[in-house]
Design an enzyme around this catalytic site. Structure first.
Site, PDB file in Angstrom:
ATOM      1  N   GLU A  99       9.027  18.878  -5.957  1.00  0.00           N
ATOM      2  CA  GLU A  99       8.628  19.017  -7.416  1.00  0.00           C
ATOM      3  C   GLU A  99       7.608  17.555  -7.749  1.00  0.00           C
ATOM      4  OE1 GLU A  99       9.217  21.297  -9.122  1.00  0.00           O
ATOM      5  OE2 GLU A  99      10.320  22.482  -7.288  1.00  0.00           O
TER       6      GLU A  99
ATOM      7  N   ASP B 132       1.578   3.356  -8.963  1.00  0.00           N
ATOM      8  CA  ASP B 132       0.179   3.002  -9.223  1.00  0.00           C
ATOM      9  C   ASP B 132      -0.117   2.568 -10.967  1.00  0.00           C
ATOM     10  OD1 ASP B 132      -2.395   2.909  -8.591  1.00  0.00           O
ATOM     11  OD2 ASP B 132      -2.954   4.975  -9.466  1.00  0.00           O
ATOM     12  N   GLY B 133      -1.051   1.850 -11.099  1.00  0.00           N
ATOM     13  CA  GLY B 133      -1.267   1.168 -12.362  1.00  0.00           C
ATOM     14  C   GLY B 133      -1.324  -0.146 -12.284  1.00  0.00           C
ATOM     15  N   ASN B 134      -0.942  -0.970 -11.373  1.00  0.00           N
ATOM     16  CA  ASN B 134      -0.847  -2.494 -11.506  1.00  0.00           C
ATOM     17  C   ASN B 134      -1.926  -3.203 -11.917  1.00  0.00           C
ATOM     18  OD1 ASN B 134       1.883  -2.103 -10.307  1.00  0.00           O
ATOM     19  ND2 ASN B 134       1.303  -2.811  -8.431  1.00  0.00           N
TER      20      ASN B 134
ATOM     21  N   ARG C 134      -6.178  -8.842 -11.532  1.00  0.00           N
ATOM     22  CA  ARG C 134      -5.360  -7.759 -10.969  1.00  0.00           C
ATOM     23  C   ARG C 134      -3.906  -8.198 -10.347  1.00  0.00           C
ATOM     24  NH1 ARG C 134      -7.470  -2.740 -10.204  1.00  0.00           N
ATOM     25  NH2 ARG C 134      -6.211  -2.552  -8.216  1.00  0.00           N
TER      26      ARG C 134
ATOM     27  N   SER D  52      -1.701   1.498   0.940  1.00  0.00           N
ATOM     28  CA  SER D  52      -2.118   2.721   1.820  1.00  0.00           C
ATOM     29  C   SER D  52      -2.823   2.422   2.679  1.00  0.00           C
ATOM     30  CB  SER D  52      -2.619   3.621   0.800  1.00  0.00           C
ATOM     31  OG  SER D  52      -3.957   3.165   0.396  1.00  0.00           O
TER      32      SER D  52
ATOM     33  N   HIS E  49       0.300  -6.608 -10.109  1.00  0.00           N
ATOM     34  CA  HIS E  49       1.187  -6.547  -8.628  1.00  0.00           C
ATOM     35  C   HIS E  49       2.476  -7.339  -8.707  1.00  0.00           C
ATOM     36  CE1 HIS E  49      -1.945  -4.277  -6.890  1.00  0.00           C
ATOM     37  NE2 HIS E  49      -2.864  -5.426  -6.964  1.00  0.00           N
TER      38      HIS E  49
ATOM     39  N   LEU F  32      22.205   3.623  -0.163  1.00  0.00           N
ATOM     40  CA  LEU F  32      20.812   4.029  -0.286  1.00  0.00           C
ATOM     41  C   LEU F  32      19.907   3.784   0.892  1.00  0.00           C
ATOM     42  CD1 LEU F  32      18.620   5.311  -2.241  1.00  0.00           C
ATOM     43  CD2 LEU F  32      18.153   2.876  -2.886  1.00  0.00           C
TER      44      LEU F  32
HETATM   45  C1  IPE Z   1      -2.184   4.848  -4.069  1.00  0.00           C
HETATM   46  O1  IPE Z   1      -2.590   4.262  -5.188  1.00  0.00           O
HETATM   47  C2  IPE Z   1      -1.470   3.954  -3.249  1.00  0.00           C
HETATM   48  C3  IPE Z   1      -0.315   3.021  -3.623  1.00  0.00           C
HETATM   49  C4  IPE Z   1       0.111   2.981  -5.006  1.00  0.00           C
HETATM   50  C5  IPE Z   1       0.188   2.133  -2.847  1.00  0.00           C
HETATM   51  P1  IPE Z   1      -4.205   3.897  -5.294  1.00  0.00           P
HETATM   52  O2  IPE Z   1      -4.677   3.032  -6.201  1.00  0.00           O
HETATM   53  O3  IPE Z   1      -4.684   3.255  -3.895  1.00  0.00           O
HETATM   54  O4  IPE Z   1      -4.795   5.350  -5.013  1.00  0.00           O
HETATM   55  P2  IPE Z   1      -6.254   5.875  -5.676  1.00  0.00           P
HETATM   56  O5  IPE Z   1      -7.380   4.880  -4.978  1.00  0.00           O
HETATM   57  O6  IPE Z   1      -6.194   5.769  -6.980  1.00  0.00           O
HETATM   58  O7  IPE Z   1      -6.231   7.392  -5.319  1.00  0.00           O
HETATM   59  C1  IPE Z   2      -1.117   0.217  -7.396  1.00  0.00           C
HETATM   60  O1  IPE Z   2      -1.745  -0.408  -8.265  1.00  0.00           O
HETATM   61  C2  IPE Z   2      -0.770  -1.058  -6.200  1.00  0.00           C
HETATM   62  C3  IPE Z   2      -1.378  -0.576  -4.928  1.00  0.00           C
HETATM   63  C4  IPE Z   2      -2.363   0.211  -4.531  1.00  0.00           C
HETATM   64  C5  IPE Z   2      -1.134  -1.712  -3.975  1.00  0.00           C
HETATM   65  P1  IPE Z   2      -3.101  -0.517  -8.187  1.00  0.00           P
HETATM   66  O2  IPE Z   2      -3.572  -1.894  -7.669  1.00  0.00           O
HETATM   67  O3  IPE Z   2      -3.868   0.503  -7.675  1.00  0.00           O
HETATM   68  O4  IPE Z   2      -3.688  -0.444  -9.979  1.00  0.00           O
HETATM   69  P2  IPE Z   2      -4.950   0.431 -10.570  1.00  0.00           P
HETATM   70  O5  IPE Z   2      -4.720   1.758 -10.260  1.00  0.00           O
HETATM   71  O6  IPE Z   2      -6.002  -0.246  -9.928  1.00  0.00           O
HETATM   72  O7  IPE Z   2      -4.321   0.046 -11.816  1.00  0.00           O
HETATM   73 MG    MG Z   3      -4.505   2.506  -8.283  1.00  0.00          MG
END
Ligand code: IPE
Ligand code: IPE
Ligand code: MG
Length: 270
Positions: A215, A28-30, A41, A73, A45, A139
């Site tokens: 964990e 998460d966090g891209n 955004r 998701s 990715h 793996l």
């Molecule tokens: C979770 O991240 C799903 C993936 C990393 C693929 P999200 O960015 O979708 O989650 P929320 O919306 O912050 O809970």
């Molecule tokens: C995770 O990064 C990748 C996916 C959920 C597909 P986000 O796109 O959720 O990035 P943030 O959380 O908005 O920074």
């Molecule tokens: Mg996210």
């Protein structure tokens, strides 16, 4: 970054450390990574792909048995169409580009999630990648795409109910093992370590059944910045954990033995 060289260095750093057999990661966090740089955004990715390569390489080198990556998701379908399109396209091109290298490294690919929602061409590629790597035994890389834990559990329940209606399953036999057998990848042991980057401390519908005793490790680092060294920090943190699974741990267990050594009357008065 020279990935194989980095993996060697990490392996040295972690030699003798007790490692998880299965690591599951919410990448998460891209979007925030890109926004912090004034970029759209999708740039985040794209940047995240390098971090994916790094963790796969390190896990393979460390002989971790399974790595599950949350790529997309069930709820991510609700994002703007343009972002969904970019993510699907990136998934397809990355798979096409990396498949040969994964095969060379004896990595087995599996996909979990609601495939019917993916574009037909992509569905076929997933099936082909699974078939072509089925015999690989280093793996196992599980990619969760169009995946949600609630979807998986609903699907499993439906499968069991259908078997019961067909007369193949007695409802009295439905227990934890039966439910597990109806999940997407029942043969893969539950994750030992869950990692979520990006600072949020939640599961976001990832592996709800499988994470029961995993964990949990959370880091503020945004996914594109998650380096092999950050993975090493998470693995070192894991090695310090005491897993109890509801039983008594080594410390409490020792206390129990001491108690047993005390005559019963004294223990009651203590
Ligand atoms: C979770 O991240 C799903 C993936 C990393 C693929 P999200 O960015 O979708 O989650 P929320 O919306 O912050 O809970
Ligand atoms: C995770 O990064 C990748 C996916 C959920 C597909 P986000 O796109 O959720 O990035 P943030 O959380 O908005 O920074
Ligand atoms: Mg996210």
């Amino acid at each position: 970054m020279d990935v194989p060289e980095t993996a060697e260095r990490i392996a040295d750093r972690l030699s003798g450390v007790s490692l998880p057999e299965h690591v599951a990661i919410v990448m998460d966090g891209n979007g925030r990574w890109a926004q912090q740089r004034g970029q759209p955004r999708h740039a985040g990715h794209y940047a995240g792909v390098q971090a994916v390569r790094g963790v796969i390489e390190v896990c393979a080198r460390l002989q971790v048995r399974a790595l599950t990556l949350f790529a997309f998701s069930s709820e991510n379908w609700r994002r703007p169409k343009a972002e969904v399109r970019v993510l699907m396209e990136l998934f397809r091109t990355t798979l096409d580009r990396e498949l040969a290298e994964l095969k060379r490294n004896n990595i087995r690919l599996r996909f979990i999630g609601e495939r019917g929602r993916l574009e037909k061409g992509l569905q076929q590629r997933l099936t082909l990648a699974e078939e072509e790597t089925a015999a690989n035994d280093a793996l196992t890389l599980v990619v969760a795409t169009s995946y949600g834990g609630r979807w998986e559990l609903s699907e499993a329940t439906r499968r069991l109910a259908s078997a019961a209606v067909r007369g193949e399953l007695d409802p009295a036999q439905i227990d934890e093992a039966a439910l597990r057998s109806a999940l997407c990848a029942p043969d893969i042991p539950d994750p030992d370590l869950f990692i979520r980057t990006g600072g949020e401390q939640r599961l976001s519908n990832f592996l709800l059944w499988q994470l029961a005793y995993t964990e949990l490790y959370f880091t503020e680092t945004l996914w594109p910045d998650f380096t092999p060294d950050e993975l090493a920090v998470a693995l070192e943190d894991f090695a310090e954990r005491e897993r109890r699974f509801g039983e008594l741990g080594s410390k409490q267990g020792a206390g129990e033995q001491q108690l047993a050594a005390v005559p019963l009357g004294q223990a009651r008065d203590a």
